[in-house]
Design an enzyme around this catalytic site. Sequence first.
Site, PDB file in Angstrom:
ATOM      1  CB  CYS A 133     103.979 -80.174  49.686  1.00 48.33           C
ATOM      2  SG  CYS A 133     105.095 -78.813  49.260  1.00 48.33           S
ATOM      3  CG  HIS A 283      74.601 -63.142  39.477  1.00 49.19           C
ATOM      4  ND1 HIS A 283      75.840 -62.849  39.991  1.00 49.19           N
ATOM      5  CD2 HIS A 283      74.820 -63.686  38.254  1.00 49.19           C
ATOM      6  CE1 HIS A 283      76.770 -63.196  39.121  1.00 49.19           C
ATOM      7  NE2 HIS A 283      76.184 -63.708  38.057  1.00 49.19           N
ATOM      8  CB  SER A 309      73.776 -64.210  34.481  1.00 44.98           C
ATOM      9  OG  SER A 309      74.837 -64.525  33.599  1.00 44.98           O
ATOM     10  CB  CYS A 363      75.811 -54.517  34.075  1.00 47.61           C
ATOM     11  SG  CYS A 363      77.221 -55.606  33.757  1.00 47.61           S
ATOM     12  CB  ILE A 393      76.002 -65.037  29.209  1.00 44.52           C
ATOM     13  CG1 ILE A 393      74.516 -65.307  29.408  1.00 44.52           C
ATOM     14  CG2 ILE A 393      76.731 -64.986  30.533  1.00 44.52           C
ATOM     15  CD1 ILE A 393      73.777 -65.669  28.154  1.00 44.52           C
ATOM     16  CG  ASN A 394      77.114 -61.585  32.961  1.00 45.08           C
ATOM     17  OD1 ASN A 394      76.209 -62.405  32.907  1.00 45.08           O
ATOM     18  ND2 ASN A 394      78.009 -61.582  33.924  1.00 45.08           N
ATOM     19  CG  HIS A 513      85.575 -64.464  37.050  1.00 42.38           C
ATOM     20  ND1 HIS A 513      85.398 -63.944  35.793  1.00 42.38           N
ATOM     21  CD2 HIS A 513      84.438 -65.140  37.345  1.00 42.38           C
ATOM     22  CE1 HIS A 513      84.199 -64.283  35.346  1.00 42.38           C
ATOM     23  NE2 HIS A 513      83.599 -65.009  36.268  1.00 42.38           N
ATOM     24  CG  PHE A 514      88.231 -67.046  32.153  1.00 39.44           C
ATOM     25  CD1 PHE A 514      89.538 -67.145  31.701  1.00 39.44           C
ATOM     26  CD2 PHE A 514      87.447 -68.179  32.148  1.00 39.44           C
ATOM     27  CE1 PHE A 514      90.053 -68.350  31.258  1.00 39.44           C
ATOM     28  CE2 PHE A 514      87.950 -69.388  31.707  1.00 39.44           C
ATOM     29  CZ  PHE A 514      89.254 -69.476  31.260  1.00 39.44           C
ATOM     30  CB  THR A 538      81.555 -68.058  40.218  1.00 44.39           C
ATOM     31  OG1 THR A 538      80.491 -68.390  39.329  1.00 44.39           O
ATOM     32  CG2 THR A 538      81.812 -66.565  40.116  1.00 44.39           C
TER      33      THR A 538
END
Length: 721
Positions: A133, A283, A309, A363, A393-394, A513-514, A538
């Site tokens: 608030c 990273h 990255s 990964c 991109i990763n 995060h997306f 991030t």
Amino acid sequence: MDAANLVMKSSMFSKSPCPVFGSKLIPRAPPSVFTLPSTFRPLVKCIQASFPQNPDSKIPSNNSTFTCSAVTSFPSQQSQPHATSDAKLQLLISEFQSLVEPMDRVKRLLHYSTLIPSMDASLKTPENRVLGCTTQVWLHVSFDEAENRMKFVADSDSDITKGFCACLVSLLDGATPDEVLALKTEDLNALNVAGLNGKGSASRANTWHNVLVSMQKRTRALVAEREGRPRNELFPSLVITADGIQPQGSYAEAQARFLFPDESRVQELASLLKEKKIGVVAHFYMDPEVQGVLTAAQKLWPHIHISDSLVMADKAVSMAKAGCEYISVLGVDFMSENVRAILDLAGFPEVGVYRMSDERIGCSLADAAASPAYLDYLKTASTSSPSLHVVYINTSLETKAYSHELVPTITCTSSNVVQTILQAFAEVPDLEVLYGPDTYMGSNIAELFTQMSTMTDEEISEIHPLHNRSSIKSLLPRLHYFQDGTCIVHHLFGHEVVENINEMYGDAFLTAHFEVPGEMFSLAMEAKKRGMGVVGSTSNILDFIKERVEEALNRNVDEHLQFVLGTESGMITAIVAAVGKLLGSADTSSGGAKVSVEIVFPVSSESVTRTSTGSSLDQNKVNIIPGVASGEGCSLHGGCASCPYMKMNSLSSLLRVCQSLPHGKAELSAYEAGRFSLQTPNGKQIADVGCEPVLHMRHFQATKRLPEQLINQILQRSSSA
């Protein structure tokens, strides 16, 4: 004066009755005092109104005035024993919707603020504050054992906000716990009470939602206590103040130990880097010990960079231009591969690039994109025309290269993926977009676009100026995403974690995060609607936290802010540095307000060690993963909110690589990022083809348009198909 005999003068007047509070208009000549039955708590208002002459009216004006009193009663629970909260809500909605003018709604809200007494000063504690608030709001909740009903007391230092609180208290005070918990924030959407188009109207509307969420959180706690049920355990957290940090829980304590690293190790690393001309790109998601040492060493050696990255390869080129002869990459293997390839393209083939392990640093997302299933997904979809592949991109250069030869490809980050896809749909008619490999991000993007399809054209244009409701609806069936790609870290933010957040942290700021699963994403999206959350990269999360802290400092009142960190915990170092700087710059020495910030780590009961039996790890022969489950389900070098692959980038490995250069290159052969010698199916070098989607993205970031070369590739491929 007795409340039943109160007479107040006001300009507030409405021709419509007040259904919730039982208003009635009583015309009269001179003001007088009315005595009402004891079952009502009335508010009597004297209103004097003058009516200007209507130029179209045939009735002559005598410029007369009249005075009346509006008696607004607040029925007690005894007078309406069977009135449900839902019935009261419908009456309240009808009342405010009957007031056409925005200012009339504001005045009615101010009127309601007078109907509840001020809260006792002893209850105005930090624990009773309501987050989110723009003004100070306090809420005290208790449980009536005899009646099995909830009791609420609320107050604010703003009359408008106090009016909001009065309405909610009128709905839920005396309600059963089930009634309180059944009310949804969207049920309050029709109560656009403020009705102002000026700055701050959205934050006023958010007051409804934030106070309700706090009411429900505290109701759950009291019900659990009454039933003798143990509440879910609090997540570990880190509290940041101007004086330092205070860890909460074993996980946060482990993180905190490395936020202020051993000075001797900082000096050792900085000296090695300077002596041997080594640059470091790292990273966000890595061991907190390494982050702490690197952050401190930056003051002694400038060629150290910690980022997402995307920026790592660019910074490596800058370091090479500044004279660095070696680059140490702290990340997973595809990141070191990208650095190697970009340095070669920039004309620095002699600069060595080194990983931090002689084993594969994998990964799960990159592995999914390298699987035969992903190429089959693209092959099947490439028959649609025209088509564009938007790849995260990763992923490895091989994935980018092979994909680009199948379907024209552009890379994206979590920060630009939405804009990239929307721009592509706007520039290429009838385009089919294929996103991959992350399934969670794909489903979240689809959910975001679905939500956009219900927005107004004006709201949609704020997200992307070339779209409206019609265009968003038309693109939904042409958006596709890979169904079998998962980040093992974000996968852990599942149902169990979301359930705990709902119960324990529903009134906190939520960040996501997306890539997090749909449940966590939806939770953060709901919080975002009421100004209490952010969904993005991030960097977006860090900016959101900094903005909320700055707002709290500007309010200049003692405040405790709580943020649930819905992404990998490795970015805590960046958060502590940014928040600590803001809090440290505030002047609290002369009695100024004290603001504290709590970062909560939502740790799943499942440990990431469970993935050691998963196919993505077994196939790649990664036998040892730092960070077994311990304590709260996670440990310093792994755990539910930390990536086990990233944690292979240890401080000892970094020091070993630095100490071995330049004479121990032979010993470091397994650490060196090799060059690609393989060719694509069309006979081209992987590095050349794989870098092209990255260059397409850079063009988009610079111009906010797809490069002409990419559009031509899409159309040419469509024609040939």
